[in-house]
Design an enzyme around this catalytic site. Sequence first.
Site, PDB file in Angstrom:
ATOM      1  N   HIS A 196       2.878   1.415  11.270  1.00 10.88           N
ATOM      2  CA  HIS A 196       3.366   2.699  10.757  1.00 10.88           C
ATOM      3  C   HIS A 196       4.119   3.525  11.800  1.00 10.88           C
ATOM      4  CE1 HIS A 196       0.954   1.597   7.456  1.00 10.88           C
ATOM      5  NE2 HIS A 196      -0.157   2.252   7.742  1.00 10.88           N
ATOM      6  N   THR A 227     -10.572  -7.450  -6.773  1.00 10.51           N
ATOM      7  CA  THR A 227     -11.632  -6.468  -6.981  1.00 10.51           C
ATOM      8  C   THR A 227     -11.820  -5.593  -5.739  1.00 10.51           C
ATOM      9  OG1 THR A 227     -13.320  -8.024  -6.210  1.00 10.51           O
ATOM     10  CG2 THR A 227     -12.891  -7.959  -8.586  1.00 10.51           C
TER      11      THR A 227
END
Lengths: 487, 487
Positions: free
Chosen positions: B244, B14
């Site tokens: 990244h 969720t």
Amino acid sequence: LHKDDCTMVIFGGTGDLARRKLMPALYNMQLEDKLPDKFSVIGVGRKEHNTAGYRELLSAAVAEFSTQTWDPDAWHSFATRIQYISSDVEDPASFQVIKTFIQDHTNQKEAVHNYLYYLAVGPHLFLPIAKNFSGPMSEGELEGWRRIMIEKPFGQDLATARDLNKAFCASFSDRNIYRVDHYLGKEMLQNIMVVRFVNTVFEPLWNKDYIDNVQITVAENDGIGIRGDYYDRTGAMRDMVQSHLLQMLAVTAMEPLRSIDEERIVSSKVNLIRALTPWPGDKIDTTMVLGQYRGYLEEKDVATDSSTETYSALKLAVNTPRWQGVPFYLRTGKKLEEKQARVTIQFKEPLSNDVNLILNTLSLEKNRLLNLLVIKVQPQEGLAFQFNIKKPGSAIEIVPAEMDFCQPCAFLINSPEAYECLIEDAIQGDKSRFSSWNEIESSWTLIDELFKSYKAGSGKLNLYEPASWGPRQADSILSGGKVRWWS
Amino acid sequence: LHKDDCTMVIFGGTGDLARRKLMPALYNMQLEDKLPDKFSVIGVGRKEHNTAGYRELLSAAVAEFSTQTWDPDAWHSFATRIQYISSDVEDPASFQVIKTFIQDHTNQKEAVHNYLYYLAVGPHLFLPIAKNFSGPMSEGELEGWRRIMIEKPFGQDLATARDLNKAFCASFSDRNIYRVDHYLGKEMLQNIMVVRFVNTVFEPLWNKDYIDNVQITVAENDGIGIRGDYYDRTGAMRDMVQSHLLQMLAVTAMEPLRSIDEERIVSSKVNLIRALTPWPGDKIDTTMVLGQYRGYLEEKDVATDSSTETYSALKLAVNTPRWQGVPFYLRTGKKLEEKQARVTIQFKEPLSNDVNLILNTLSLEKNRLLNLLVIKVQPQEGLAFQFNIKKPGSAIEIVPAEMDFCQPCAFLINSPEAYECLIEDAIQGDKSRFSSWNEIESSWTLIDELFKSYKAGSGKLNLYEPASWGPRQADSILSGGKVRWWS
């Protein structure tokens, strides 16, 4: 920049070139304030006109052909600079009118004593006119400079070019003879030097190690129109290859310059043209293809059995260390599918052994891996670069992609017309964008040699359909079937 | 391509990541028919939901966040694949519910026995969850494969990363551990390899001889939002640089591959990351700059005296023969002027002596002669190439020009979302777009070393204004003042 006051005398003042190119260029220069303060134009033509009638005729031409918007005030300012003299230039008596005019003018105080002649007449008139330049028209007799601009083709072969040059040299020193090849005034042709030399991404790659072949195309979609009389005596090789295409080749392939001055540019180009030969080892049939469009023999003023070529394709070698083994493909023609002038650099496939191993694992079509740099000279001006990327999605599939640079879009202005640059240069005495006698001599030497071999070989003239890309035989000069014509 | 039937179990079902990225990615895959025939999704979360309520919650999320258009039929087909299990993953008793579910399921005939776990929870939950994987959840006990996808950051430093890896390795062999760095799923990051290796115009130039410096920017304009609790414990170096930015650097700088397979890609990247050091000879202050945006201390869940960096800039050396002397500049931050992720290759100025002579005669600003290749990773995807041309007009004036390639414009489709690629890869067992343990280990080694030097040095944290390009101190790491940050 220095702008010499002068009088420009245009022979062929009512002709096509004057109406479509020269006068619109001068009008643009008026708009852009590029004309000297004291500048006047004298149109010389066979037709009877008074100056008022002549200005009216030009006003219509400039409105139609100028690339700039019509500005009545600018036109008016420009029109007051224009006069007309009627004269039959083949007739020495008639020519005297012009001499007298100059003589009278030069005697006036405050008058402008510099003369820029422009031969905007058919090339068959060059020699008759050249022989009439003497007395006040020629250099040294009176005050001021005398310069002469001569349209191409300069001669029909090496012998006639030599005769012509001798005739002009009788009245002018070589530094005052401006042999026009208007392609040299084109923005993107000048840009080739900058793109080549002033970009790290191109400069180190501009040689046989990275370039597979170079293609130079000048295609026209029009036929010969009303110029049959001229064209049928000339043909594609003399009309286009000897001048425009060899000049495009020269700026593309010449050695780097140590400085950008007239002498160095010219000598670098001369060396390049002298290094050109038909592709070594090939028979003439696989290094040169001539064609004629179907219907040419029915054109006005064309001999019904004419063997004049309206299309030519060549495979040339540049015999310098930089270009060993790199074919230069040239083609030009009338009534082709599309109007375009461009230089296409086809780079080799990636060279690294490692990369070749990758490529093998991907089992790609090798031909898709090339990189292309397209220098668009006209009608579009700009650059296109074709390279390879990964197709979006999860698998590694390599596809071609393209980046584009549109010169007029980027600068939001049209490039100045070639003739503007050239007239401006001549007024300023800058010859770097004109063909030197040495270039003309060496390009005619090549053209003569090609024709000689061609006639000794099959001498075949291949018919092609109008609106096609020329005779299919032109594909046969492309090496090994791995290469294609780019358009 | 082979698509293994499987059940995907999303821990944090969720949470933000599941709602914004994973479920929209799965819905897109449903639309594009990329899901296996027998495929179901189990959301695991602390909240009480029945499956109907959970599907409703996801329907709103997918409608909002999917990059594809909303298709009620596709959603219905996808929704029937979804179930929900409520479980507190930190509580072993509660975890038992999931184990029992899998055990029961695996005993059923015709059932799917392969499980793909996705840890879409805060990184503080990775270790507690890892310790609970055992019995039917782990590899080898029962039929079918077990794979686990773990979000970054994998650890907070080398020591915690090692602990975490050990915990996962207790239940999974390394080949079934998929350490996610979703930048590796980004289209343009994968494209860097193709652009570098499969283009003759770039491949020979991709080294110290032709490249002046490389800049890697990942800028965000958002602040930390509701993630203060996570972010304040992490910071820009651990959240962005370790993952990244180092991955972007690795694909940009790694050595060519002999084939495109998982093992070779990974080992080439590992070798590259191991070759990274702070810029040799520099003090830490001129090789690393940390910053914090003004107002960060007032953000929710942030310590009022926090010294966590929200900005980081680095000057790194790649100690391989290819890159000697070429600085790699990295920067990333929150609340910067613009959201953008890109790699900028700044080429050296033209090298040829001859060309330098020309340039001297033109007395150009040298800095204007550079060539730039910009690889745009997000939000735009594509390439931009800045080069030099002649400004239209008669004088030789050199000006920069740009060509652009827009990836989605060219293909008329959006690139698949990074998470689609990564889930697809994990279902197919392809690990080439995931971070290997060796990469994680060597990148943490570098980050730890940088932090250690930084604290031993000034340890300064530079404040910067929101919506700026970060602290001005970041300019001080650029070599010699001749370089600027490109954005």
